[in-house]
Scaffold this active site. Structure first.
Site, PDB file in Angstrom:
ATOM      1  N   CYS A  47       0.682  -1.076   0.032  1.00  0.00           N
ATOM      2  CA  CYS A  47       0.049   0.182   0.083  1.00  0.00           C
ATOM      3  C   CYS A  47       0.997   1.372  -0.172  1.00  0.00           C
ATOM      4  O   CYS A  47       1.801   1.360   1.020  1.00  0.00           O
ATOM      5  CB  CYS A  47      -1.157   0.089   1.214  1.00  0.00           C
ATOM      6  SG  CYS A  47      -1.858   1.605   1.267  1.00  0.00           S
TER       7      CYS A  47
ATOM      8  N   CYS B  39      -0.496   4.001   2.546  1.00  0.00           N
ATOM      9  CA  CYS B  39      -0.454   3.630   3.878  1.00  0.00           C
ATOM     10  C   CYS B  39      -0.194   2.419   4.186  1.00  0.00           C
ATOM     11  O   CYS B  39       0.827   1.764   4.187  1.00  0.00           O
ATOM     12  CB  CYS B  39      -1.785   4.454   4.744  1.00  0.00           C
ATOM     13  SG  CYS B  39      -3.478   4.095   3.822  1.00  0.00           S
ATOM     14  N   SER B  40      -1.401   1.831   4.728  1.00  0.00           N
ATOM     15  CA  SER B  40      -0.901   0.521   5.105  1.00  0.00           C
ATOM     16  C   SER B  40      -2.164  -0.344   4.873  1.00  0.00           C
ATOM     17  O   SER B  40      -2.587  -1.701   5.721  1.00  0.00           O
ATOM     18  CB  SER B  40      -0.461   0.411   6.637  1.00  0.00           C
ATOM     19  OG  SER B  40      -1.479   1.011   7.498  1.00  0.00           O
ATOM     20  N   CYS B  41      -2.906  -0.295   3.641  1.00  0.00           N
ATOM     21  CA  CYS B  41      -4.125  -0.990   3.520  1.00  0.00           C
ATOM     22  C   CYS B  41      -3.672  -2.392   3.143  1.00  0.00           C
ATOM     23  O   CYS B  41      -2.807  -2.695   2.563  1.00  0.00           O
ATOM     24  CB  CYS B  41      -5.038  -0.565   2.270  1.00  0.00           C
ATOM     25  SG  CYS B  41      -5.614   1.008   2.639  1.00  0.00           S
TER      26      CYS B  41
HETATM   27 FE    FE Z   1      -3.514   2.085   2.831  1.00  0.00          FE
END
Ligand code: FE
Length: 202
Positions: free
Chosen positions: A106, A109-111
């Site tokens: 991602c 961000c951190s999906c």
């Molecule tokens: Fe994300």
């Protein structure tokens, strides 16, 4: 595409402090119940984990009809196994082949597909991984100990709040006749993110 969670950076101390401050404010205003937050964190940290994803992959290896469903509509296919919920609303499965290796990131961000893999590892959230894997995926994979043959292409998939990816690694050789339960023990978290491959049988 928007990203639906507030931690748009890696877990630096200032961000942790901001998250705690936000939780305190929301709690004081009576908008959230800290016990409910604790239950959510506990659930994704300990109860939901990569074993869910491993069960999906092992079933795909042993059940061609399920694999076909997973390829066409992963959200429904994994939902049929009970894996639904936060950060797993829309899932796409990407299948490794001898010619193509898939890896997930991602970049914003951190999906991550929580319902299948649990909480993301620290490196998945790191700026270094998020920026480098799209620019030099082979070098990043080599740092994970994964040296792909030159003829194997690398495809990088960028997750969003709307769409999370599950890599279906290649089934290891020497596992003919294995049950799905036994095969699942070979499916690592990293193999489902694409920074690894499934383990070889002992
Ligand atoms: Fe994300």
């Amino acid at each position: 595409m928007p990203h639906d969670h507030p931690h748009h950076d890696n877990h630096l101390d200032p961000m942790d402090a901001r998250v705690r401050a936000l939780e305190t404010i929301l709690t004081r205003k009576g908008l959230v119940d800290p016990a409910a937050i604790d239950v959510i964190v506990e659930t994704y940290a300990h109860k939901v984990g990569p074993r869910n994803g491993a069960a999906v992959v092992a079933r795909a290896w042993t059940d061609p009809a399920f694999a076909d469903w997973l390829a066409r509509d992963a959200t429904a296919a994994v939902g049929s196994m009970g894996f639904t919920g936060r950060q797993g609303e829309h899932v796409q499965a990407v299948f490794n082949t001898p010619q193509t290796h898939n890896v997930v990131v991602c970049t914003l961000c951190s999906c991550y597909p929580w319902t299948l893999l649990g909480l993301p590892p620290v490196w998945y959230k790191s700026p270094a991984y998020r920026s480098r894997v799209v620019i030099e995926p082979r070098a990043v994979l080599a740092e994970f100990g994964l040296d792909l043959p030159p003829e194997c292409q690398v495809r990088v998939w960028d997750s969003t709040a709307e769409l999370r990816y599950l890599v279906v690694p290649l089934r290891p050789a020497g596992t003919e006749g294995w049950s799905a339960e036994r095969l699942a023990t070979l499916v690592t978290r990293d193999s489902m993110v694409g920074t690894g491959i499934a383990q070889a049988p002992q």
